[in-house]
Design an enzyme around this catalytic site. Structure first.
Site, PDB file in Angstrom:
ATOM      1  N   ARG A 246      77.798  53.223  39.438  1.00 45.99           N
ATOM      2  CA  ARG A 246      77.067  54.458  39.167  1.00 45.99           C
ATOM      3  C   ARG A 246      78.022  55.431  38.498  1.00 45.99           C
ATOM      4  O   ARG A 246      79.203  55.525  38.868  1.00 45.99           O
ATOM      5  CB  ARG A 246      76.532  55.079  40.468  1.00 45.99           C
ATOM      6  CG  ARG A 246      75.345  54.338  41.085  1.00 45.99           C
ATOM      7  CD  ARG A 246      74.075  54.442  40.226  1.00 45.99           C
ATOM      8  NE  ARG A 246      72.938  53.773  40.819  1.00 45.99           N
ATOM      9  CZ  ARG A 246      72.558  52.509  40.559  1.00 45.99           C
ATOM     10  NH1 ARG A 246      73.228  51.780  39.679  1.00 45.99           N
ATOM     11  NH2 ARG A 246      71.488  51.994  41.135  1.00 45.99           N
ATOM     12  N   GLU A 275      73.106  60.238  33.116  1.00 45.31           N
ATOM     13  CA  GLU A 275      72.362  59.364  32.212  1.00 45.31           C
ATOM     14  C   GLU A 275      70.866  59.671  32.229  1.00 45.31           C
ATOM     15  O   GLU A 275      70.349  60.084  33.281  1.00 45.31           O
ATOM     16  CB  GLU A 275      72.621  57.883  32.553  1.00 45.31           C
ATOM     17  CG  GLU A 275      72.134  57.424  33.915  1.00 45.31           C
ATOM     18  CD  GLU A 275      72.530  55.977  34.216  1.00 45.31           C
ATOM     19  OE1 GLU A 275      73.722  55.631  34.085  1.00 45.31           O
ATOM     20  OE2 GLU A 275      71.639  55.199  34.592  1.00 45.31           O
ATOM     21  N   HIS A 293      73.371  51.218  30.770  1.00 47.07           N
ATOM     22  CA  HIS A 293      72.983  50.784  32.134  1.00 47.07           C
ATOM     23  C   HIS A 293      72.186  49.473  32.082  1.00 47.07           C
ATOM     24  O   HIS A 293      71.017  49.412  32.477  1.00 47.07           O
ATOM     25  CB  HIS A 293      72.178  51.887  32.833  1.00 47.07           C
ATOM     26  CG  HIS A 293      72.192  51.744  34.332  1.00 47.07           C
ATOM     27  ND1 HIS A 293      72.120  52.795  35.202  1.00 47.07           N
ATOM     28  CD2 HIS A 293      72.253  50.633  35.131  1.00 47.07           C
ATOM     29  CE1 HIS A 293      72.144  52.354  36.450  1.00 47.07           C
ATOM     30  NE2 HIS A 293      72.226  51.040  36.437  1.00 47.07           N
TER      31      HIS A 293
HETATM   32  C1  DGY Z   1      71.003  48.273  40.314  1.00 46.12           C
HETATM   33  O1  DGY Z   1      70.455  47.228  40.645  1.00 46.12           O
HETATM   34  O2  DGY Z   1      71.443  49.086  41.111  1.00 46.12           O
HETATM   35  C2  DGY Z   1      71.109  48.522  38.854  1.00 46.12           C
HETATM   36  O3  DGY Z   1      71.925  49.594  38.588  1.00 46.12           O
HETATM   37  C3  DGY Z   1      69.744  48.705  38.239  1.00 46.12           C
HETATM   38  O4  DGY Z   1      68.963  49.492  39.036  1.00 46.12           O
END
Ligand code: DGY
Length: 342
Positions: A246, A275, A293
């Protein structure tokens, strides 16, 4: 057992388009409010959508906390499509007895592939080289063009040694002969350390000794900006930093400073604190690889995530393959399984 009439069927909301054939499975049990197009929902719209629903399938885009559920008196389950669930206020959901689930396991290897791809792109300056070539700047082969750093035989550092961290460690140790160091709150069982040939070290040692550091730890207020200017100052100037978890784990302003000044060789980021907005200073730098992402974005894995989220919701709302049976155990239910391991 006769099929319940439409009026008495539970109602569910699917916040974003997933795969139509997978979403259609919800229609066997529920009245489904599907979403045909990618939509930016405001918190008020999320609250309105949840009102009157028994369950919902949501993505990281939809933040769900007290304000969104206060009027959703029939809401019993939220199935998050993703392993990370920092978009959910788990305490607020738990307090209301709403079951929350995520999609661990099915995306582990795909996300580890992406982590490794980004690490290699940063180390070997791949996207920078492509831009340079496309810009017409390649006039003649030369000995010192785009010199990067080796991946094989170097030291791989992993911050957050859950399932995805371990899968990256296996790639590094077995595929590239890397020495693997990790930092976690607690030491992993010896069997797992042996499998991924990884040794646990303290955070400072991880920063100091890693040639390639990869962030795979869950985001929470406690891990916000875990990589800040102090942490960056401890890293080797030749190191790379990859983030597939993240964006909020990194102080992006401090990272931009470190990359601009040469304090850090390069970075690869698949996730960003604000983002889809990306810090303009990062956008202007050549020594950072930027992707939108897409860590788990292979077709097979995105289908598996959608299937698991649908299964989770069906089971949480008391349905299953055989009507009358107890609900299928819910994979990744937050109050049960340890979902903090990414
Ligand atoms: C996750 O699975 O956490 C990815 O970042 C996509 O949501």
């Amino acid at each position: 057992m006769p099929a319940p009439s439409a009026a008495s069927r539970p109602r569910v909301w699917v916040s974003q388009p997933l795969f139509d054939d997978i979403v259609a499975r919800l229609g066997e049990h529920f009245e489904v409010g599907a979403t045909a197009q990618v939509t930016v929902w405001s918190p008020a719209q999320v609250a309105a959508k949840l009102r009157g629903c028994d369950g919902a399938v949501v993505t990281l885009n939809e933040r769900i906390g007290t304000a969104e559920i206060v009027q959703a008196s029939s809401l019993r389950a939220i199935a998050n499509v993703g392993v990370g669930y920092d978009n959910l206020d788990v305490e607020a959901l738990r307090a209301r007895g709403i079951v929350a689930s995520n999609t661990p396991d099915v995306l582990t290897e795909t996300t580890a592939d992406m982590g490794f791809a980004l690490l290699m792109a940063a180390a070997r300056r791949i996207t920078e080289g492509e831009r340079w070539l496309r810009d017409g700047r390649w006039t003649q082969w030369s000995f010192d063009t785009l010199l990067g750093s080796d991946v094989h035989g170097s030291t791989l550092g992993i911050l957050g040694m859950g399932r995805i961290g371990q899968a990256i460690a296996r790639r590094g140790a077995h595929g590239f002969g890397m020495r693997v160091l990790y930092h976690n709150r607690s030491r992993l069982p010896e069997r797992i350390e042996r499998n991924s040939r990884a040794a646990r070290v303290d955070f400072d040692t991880l920063l100091r000794e890693s040639d390639h550091l990869v962030l795979v730890l869950p985001y929470s207020p406690a891990t916000r900006h875990v990589i800040d200017s102090t942490a960056l100052a401890k890293m080797k100037p030749t190191a790379t930093l990859t983030n597939i978890a993240r964006g909020g784990l990194i102080d992006e302003a401090a990272l931009a400073d470190a990359l601009a000044s040469g304090r850090l060789a390069s970075a690869a980021l698949d996730v960003f604190e604000g983002e889809p907005a990306v810090d303009p200073r990062l956008l202007a730098l050549d020594n950072v690889v930027l992707t939108p992402h897409v860590g788990s974005a292979s077709l097979a894995t995105r289908r598996a995530m959608a299937e698991l989220a649908v299964d989770n919701l069906v089971a949480a709302l008391g349905h299953g393959p055989r009507a009358g049976d107890p609900p299928t155990p819910i994979a990744g239910t937050i109050p049960g399984k340890d979902t903090a391991k990414r």
